[in-house]
Design a protein around this motif. Structure first.
Motif, mmCIF file in Angstrom:
data_model
loop_
_atom_site.group_PDB
_atom_site.id
_atom_site.type_symbol
_atom_site.label_atom_id
_atom_site.label_comp_id
_atom_site.label_asym_id
_atom_site.label_seq_id
_atom_site.Cartn_x
_atom_site.Cartn_y
_atom_site.Cartn_z
ATOM 1 N N VAL A 158 0.838 -1.196 0.000
ATOM 2 C CA VAL A 158 0.000 0.000 0.000
ATOM 3 C C VAL A 158 0.876 1.249 0.000
ATOM 4 O O VAL A 158 0.662 2.187 -0.771
ATOM 5 C CB VAL A 158 -0.954 0.003 1.214
ATOM 6 C CG1 VAL A 158 -1.658 1.352 1.332
ATOM 7 C CG2 VAL A 158 -1.976 -1.114 1.092
ATOM 8 N N TYR B 293 0.137 1.551 -4.006
ATOM 9 C CA TYR B 293 -1.211 2.103 -4.175
ATOM 10 C C TYR B 293 -1.332 3.539 -3.667
ATOM 11 O O TYR B 293 -2.012 4.369 -4.285
ATOM 12 C CB TYR B 293 -2.247 1.188 -3.515
ATOM 13 C CG TYR B 293 -2.374 -0.126 -4.232
ATOM 14 C CD1 TYR B 293 -3.031 -0.200 -5.459
ATOM 15 C CD2 TYR B 293 -1.805 -1.285 -3.717
ATOM 16 C CE1 TYR B 293 -3.138 -1.400 -6.145
ATOM 17 C CE2 TYR B 293 -1.900 -2.494 -4.399
ATOM 18 C CZ TYR B 293 -2.576 -2.547 -5.619
ATOM 19 O OH TYR B 293 -2.662 -3.736 -6.303
ATOM 20 N N LYS B 294 -0.692 3.847 -2.547
ATOM 21 C CA LYS B 294 -0.735 5.223 -2.037
ATOM 22 C C LYS B 294 -0.144 6.211 -3.040
ATOM 23 O O LYS B 294 -0.811 7.205 -3.388
ATOM 24 C CB LYS B 294 -0.015 5.311 -0.694
ATOM 25 C CG LYS B 294 0.043 6.724 -0.121
ATOM 26 C CD LYS B 294 0.803 6.760 1.196
ATOM 27 C CE LYS B 294 0.959 8.180 1.715
ATOM 28 N NZ LYS B 294 1.702 8.209 3.007
ATOM 29 N N ALA C 130 -8.817 -3.195 -5.478
ATOM 30 C CA ALA C 130 -8.075 -1.965 -5.731
ATOM 31 C C ALA C 130 -8.452 -1.359 -7.077
ATOM 32 O O ALA C 130 -8.377 -0.133 -7.256
ATOM 33 C CB ALA C 130 -6.573 -2.239 -5.680
ATOM 34 N N ASP D 175 -8.696 -0.801 0.322
ATOM 35 C CA ASP D 175 -7.553 0.098 0.275
ATOM 36 C C ASP D 175 -7.650 0.976 -0.970
ATOM 37 O O ASP D 175 -8.716 1.126 -1.547
ATOM 38 C CB ASP D 175 -6.230 -0.682 0.343
ATOM 39 C CG ASP D 175 -5.987 -1.592 -0.856
ATOM 40 O OD1 ASP D 175 -6.765 -1.533 -1.826
ATOM 41 O OD2 ASP D 175 -5.006 -2.359 -0.831
ATOM 42 N N THR D 176 -6.535 1.547 -1.382
ATOM 43 C CA THR D 176 -6.483 2.433 -2.549
ATOM 44 C C THR D 176 -7.479 3.584 -2.383
ATOM 45 O O THR D 176 -8.087 4.050 -3.350
ATOM 46 C CB THR D 176 -6.746 1.642 -3.859
ATOM 47 O OG1 THR D 176 -6.045 0.399 -3.802
ATOM 48 C CG2 THR D 176 -6.250 2.386 -5.087
#
Length: 263
Positions: free
Chosen positions: A85, A89-90, A114, A145-146
């Motif tokens: 992450v 992704y962050k 995601a 997440d994402t």
């Protein structure tokens, strides 16, 4: 730059990035993350691009993380998903949020995990009627997440966001549009034409004003009314000195179409 897992081009002011692993529903690997970051870095240096379009090749947009790209089987060493992450992704979500141009996500099929939340990181999401969105994280013991836990409650409220996250049910594109999760749902036959027309329209628009609009909208839930009014004042002061504002006013007075440069 040659890419293996994505397609990237800038033509007539429209930058297009297509996730290109159709045999795996365009799911993310470390290589794809690296290539997307490289393409976005190139885009930040490109002075000709005025709008960004993100899409997926084949029958789906993106199925999220490719689990085969990680060691997740019982008995194997634990996987640091937090590192993925943080490192992948962050920065991807933040890069999309900070692009100096409007962004469109064209969702042509399934957007899962995601992949669903990546689409929501763009300014406008256009989905084909056969597309769907799935918060599939709970099915494998994870959380959205994402940016999912941030964006979903804002767009559709806590009750609906919680239901999607806890149950992991498929949300049809038409319902997603009705709930306000995405901008629009269009028939499959008109999907590509609709995305192209929207991209062409935004490529001719006053780019800086559109970016400042995004920034103001995204700041609104953190600000008091007075703080938001101050932000609007500051942006209006800046944009009031722009070439595009002068062109817009001139075009209006002269009853012609404006010719914006994005400056």
């Amino acid at each position: 730059m040659a890419f293996e897992t994505i397609l990237f081009s800038v033509v007539d002011g429209v930058a297009r990035l297509t996730l290109n692993r159709p045999d795996r529903l365009n799911s993310f690997t470390e290589q794809m993350h690296a290539e997307v970051r490289a393409a976005l870095a190139l885009l930040r240096e490109d002075r000709t691009a005025r709008v960004f379009v993100l899409s997926g090749a084949g029958r789906g947009f993106c199925a999220g993380q490719d689990l085969a790209d990680r060691s997740v089987l019982p008995g194997e060493a634990p996987v640091d998903l937090g590192a993925s992450v943080e490192n992948n992704y962050k920065p991807l979500v933040l890069a999309l949020q900070n692009l100096a141009m409007p962004t469109i996500c064209a969702v042509n099929g399934v957007a899962a995990g995601a992949g669903a939340n990546l689409a929501l990181a763009c300014d406008l999401v256009v989905a084909s009627r056969s597309a769907s969105f799935i918060q599939s994280f709970s099915k494998i013991g994870l959380i959205p997440d994402t940016g999912g836990t941030y964006v979903l409650p804002q767009r559709i409220g806590v009750a609906r966001a919680m239901g999607l996250a806890l149950l992991g049910d498929k949300l049809a594109a038409e319902q997603a549009a009705a709930w306000g999760l995405i901008w629009s749902c269009v028939d499959d036959a008109q999907f590509a034409e609709t995305v192209d027309r929207l991209a062409a329209q935004l490529a001719l628009a006053p780019t800086k004003a559109l970016v400042r609009t995004r920034q103001a909208m995204r700041a609104s839930h953190l600000n008091t009314l007075e703080q938001q009014l101050d932000l609007e004042r500051d942006f209006m002061r800046e944009l009031g000195h722009s070439d595009d504002y002068r062109e817009g006013v001139s075009a209006f007075m002269e009853k012609r179409s404006p010719r914006y440069t994005g400056e």
